[in-house]
Structure formats: C-alpha cells, structure tokens
Scaffold this active site. Structure first.
Site, PDB file in Angstrom:
ATOM      1  N   ASP A  80      29.388  17.813 -56.653  1.00 47.75           N
ATOM      2  CA  ASP A  80      29.890  16.490 -57.046  1.00 47.75           C
ATOM      3  C   ASP A  80      30.290  15.722 -55.774  1.00 47.75           C
ATOM      4  OD1 ASP A  80      30.835  14.489 -58.784  1.00 47.75           O
ATOM      5  OD2 ASP A  80      32.851  15.376 -58.850  1.00 47.75           O
ATOM      6  N   HIS A 176      38.336   7.126 -60.760  1.00 42.02           N
ATOM      7  CA  HIS A 176      38.742   8.531 -60.744  1.00 42.02           C
ATOM      8  C   HIS A 176      40.252   8.640 -60.856  1.00 42.02           C
ATOM      9  CE1 HIS A 176      34.805   8.854 -58.443  1.00 42.02           C
ATOM     10  NE2 HIS A 176      34.631   9.665 -59.467  1.00 42.02           N
ATOM     11  N   GLY A 177      40.720   9.718 -61.433  1.00 38.65           N
ATOM     12  CA  GLY A 177      42.159   9.943 -61.554  1.00 38.65           C
ATOM     13  C   GLY A 177      42.692   9.352 -62.851  1.00 38.65           C
ATOM     14  N   HIS A 204      31.137   8.344 -64.134  1.00 42.45           N
ATOM     15  CA  HIS A 204      32.219   9.017 -63.411  1.00 42.45           C
ATOM     16  C   HIS A 204      33.561   8.515 -63.931  1.00 42.45           C
ATOM     17  CE1 HIS A 204      30.325  11.110 -59.838  1.00 42.45           C
ATOM     18  NE2 HIS A 204      29.298  10.617 -60.481  1.00 42.45           N
ATOM     19  N   SER A 207      38.277  10.784 -67.158  1.00 36.47           N
ATOM     20  CA  SER A 207      39.634  11.192 -67.553  1.00 36.47           C
ATOM     21  C   SER A 207      40.469   9.970 -67.887  1.00 36.47           C
ATOM     22  CB  SER A 207      40.331  11.943 -66.407  1.00 36.47           C
ATOM     23  OG  SER A 207      39.781  13.222 -66.264  1.00 36.47           O
ATOM     24  N   ALA A 228      37.295  15.439 -64.541  1.00 32.90           N
ATOM     25  CA  ALA A 228      37.933  16.273 -63.518  1.00 32.90           C
ATOM     26  C   ALA A 228      39.457  16.295 -63.693  1.00 32.90           C
ATOM     27  CB  ALA A 228      37.568  15.774 -62.118  1.00 32.90           C
ATOM     28  N   THR A 229      40.093  15.138 -63.542  1.00 33.06           N
ATOM     29  CA  THR A 229      41.564  15.084 -63.500  1.00 33.06           C
ATOM     30  C   THR A 229      42.205  15.708 -64.746  1.00 33.06           C
ATOM     31  OG1 THR A 229      41.376  13.084 -62.191  1.00 33.06           O
ATOM     32  CG2 THR A 229      43.520  13.520 -63.174  1.00 33.06           C
TER      33      THR A 229
HETATM   34  P1  13P Z   1      38.113  11.920 -63.413  1.00 30.37           P
HETATM   35  O1  13P Z   1      38.905  12.705 -62.438  1.00 30.37           O
HETATM   36  O2  13P Z   1      38.659  10.547 -63.659  1.00 30.37           O
HETATM   37  O3  13P Z   1      37.856  12.661 -64.681  1.00 30.37           O
HETATM   38  O4  13P Z   1      36.682  11.679 -62.746  1.00 30.37           O
HETATM   39  C1  13P Z   1      35.803  12.745 -62.670  1.00 30.37           C
HETATM   40  C2  13P Z   1      34.619  12.431 -61.837  1.00 30.37           C
HETATM   41  O5  13P Z   1      34.017  11.383 -61.944  1.00 30.37           O
HETATM   42  C3  13P Z   1      34.162  13.455 -60.895  1.00 30.37           C
HETATM   43  O6  13P Z   1      33.110  13.012 -60.127  1.00 30.37           O
END
Ligand code: 13P
Length: 288
Positions: A80, A176-177, A204, A207, A228-229
């Site tokens: 990623d 992100h985040g 992307h 979260s 991810a987050t």
């Molecule tokens: P989040 O952390 O907002 O879920 O984003 C994940 C992401 O896009 C990883 O590449």
C-alpha cells in the site's frame, strides 16, 4: 490456499458490481484475523502493508506468513502506498502479488514516469500495479497530505493510457485517518471517471466514511476499498480491554488474541459493506 494477484480479483469485482475489501495489517495477529474473516464470509480479500509497517516488519515476513498459513479464501498481498521503485521491486521479489506505487505528490509527468517504470518491472514479475492520481487528504503513516485534490476524469484516462497501470486510486474527497467533520464526497465523479477509464478504481481513506456512502461509492464503480485506521483502532481497543480486565496477564497471546478478535468482527462487517461475501467460490473456480 489461494494466493492470487489483484488483477483477476478486481476485474471480477468491477464486472459484478461489488468491491474487494483491502485491509491494512501491522502484525501476524491482524493478518490472521483478516484471513479468518475472509474464510468465514467466503470472500476474496486483499491484505496490505504500508512502507511504515514494512520498516516494523519486513515484506519477507508477511509473504512468508501467508505462504505458510494457507487460506481457504482467495487472498492477495499488496504493497500500500509504495514509496519507491526499490521498495516495490523488493515486495515483488518477496512474494507480494500486487503493488501500489504512489507518485500522487509528484508533478504529473513525474508521477507518470515513476508509475510506468514500476509497471514495466511488475510485468516481468507478473504482478499488477495500482497508482494514484489526484490527492487523498489526511495522514497515512509517514505520508501526509493537506491539499487534497479531486481526480480529473480526462487526466485519469491519459494517465492510465500512458502508464499501463492495472488499477487506479482516485480522489473523491476521502482522507486517510479519522475525520474531524463528515467528509463531502463527490460520488458522481466516480461515474465520470469510469466513463473514461477502463481499469478498476480504488477508494482510499474509507475509515469513518458513513456506511451508506461507501455502499454508494461501490455501486458507482469503486472495485477496491481500503480500510486501515478503523482496524488499527479495533485491534488496540481489544488489547486495552483485555489488559484492563486482567491486570496480572503476562502472556501476549492472550491480549493480542483479544485485539485480533475485534479486527475479525470489523472485517466481517466491512466485507458485507463491500458486497463481497460469498464471492470466493466463483473466483476460485475460475482459477482452477
Ligand atoms: P483509512 O486509514 O482512512 O481507512 O485509509 C486506508 C487507506 O486508504 C490505506 O491506503
């Protein structure tokens, strides 16, 4: 065991109106939790690691764990936000079945040059490549972006044609985040990009995006959705809860399993949100 590339996975998702969930993992427990959720839901999944994660635990470890573990569900191992040509090549050599090269912070022509170079090498390895055009805001490990820019559909078409990339991360207003305020997403932009671009599109920063909006983004054509987050937070919450209720615990297997259990439950929910539950069988049958 069905370790496969993202190429077939994302093409099937794109053609059949669902998305494959891509889940960032940080350790063996999170990896096993994602696999267990995928097997339970009979869903294809993408397990992915950022460059920051790979400084913590190198790509050979993640590739080795997947090779040894085996899986009843189709799974791809993906880099990623690949930060350099060298890291992308190292992951491919380690056994990753998909890589992203993220040149979105570079000037347009430089992004094209870097992406095309990774695509040429990936072709020799038989590995598909994801790139990013436009800018997803927020912070992902050491990557921080304060001037999010929406992807332009015409530029996306030019980019895909000139790089030969297999899938494209596009910016539609996510970050992100965790969000401080609810994001304003341009969901129609996905349709306009799809009219011009024939490779699968990647979302992307999922979260914290309300479920209904993720669902609509998938309906409109996102074929891969990255989480991810929320997974990191769920894992940490599970560990904290265990440590708070058992102050005397000293066996890491106990509290790490509690974190993994939270991740497994969350991944099952996200698989349903992407509409990929039950899609493993068709995909595996195509390969056999
Ligand atoms: P989040 O952390 O907002 O879920 O984003 C994940 C992401 O896009 C990883 O590449």
């Amino acid at each position: 065991m069905m370790l496969m590339t993202t190429k077939r996975m994302l093409r099937a998702a794109s053609q059949n109106g669902y998305a494959v969930g891509a889940f960032n993992v940080e350790n063996a427990e999170m990896l096993q939790a994602v696999l267990a959720a995928a097997e339970e839901m009979e869903a294809p999944v993408i397990i992915q690691t950022t460059p920051g994660t790979l400084r913590y635990l190198p790509p050979e470890y993640f590739a080795g764990m997947l090779r040894e573990k085996g899986a009843g569900a189709p799974v791809a191992l993906h880099l990623d936000h690949g930060s350099s040509f060298e890291l992308a090549v190292r992951c491919m050599e380690a056994g990753y079945t998909s890589v992203m090269i993220d040149g979105s912070a570079l000037p347009y022509e430089e992004n094209i040059r870097l992406t095309a170079r990774v695509c040429a090498s990936a072709q020799d390895h038989g590995v598909p490549v994801e790139a990013e055009l436009g800018k997803v805001g927020g912070k992902e490990d050491d990557l921080e972006c304060s001037d999010a820019q929406y992807t332009d559909p015409d530029q996306a078409a030019d980019f895909v044609r000139r790089t030969g990339v297999d899938s494209l991360a596009v910016a539609i207003g996510t970050a992100h985040g965790f969000y401080k305020v609810e994001p304003r997403l341009d969901l129609d932009r996905i349709i306009r990009i799809r009219e011009k671009v024939d490779v699968p599109l990647v979302m992307h920063g999922a979260s914290g995006v309300p479920d209904e909006k993720v669902r609509r983004a998938v309906e409109n054509g996102m074929a891969k959705v990255n989480f991810a987050t929320e997974l990191r937070a769920a894992f940490s919450q599970g560990v904290k809860e265990y440590l708070e209720k058992d102050h005397g615990v000293y066996d890491p297997k106990k509290y790490l399993s509690s974190g993994a259990q939270k991740v497994r439950e969350l991944v099952k929910e996200k698989i349903c949100l992407c509409g990929s539950q039950g899609k493993a069988r068709d995909l595996m049958a195509q390969v056999e």
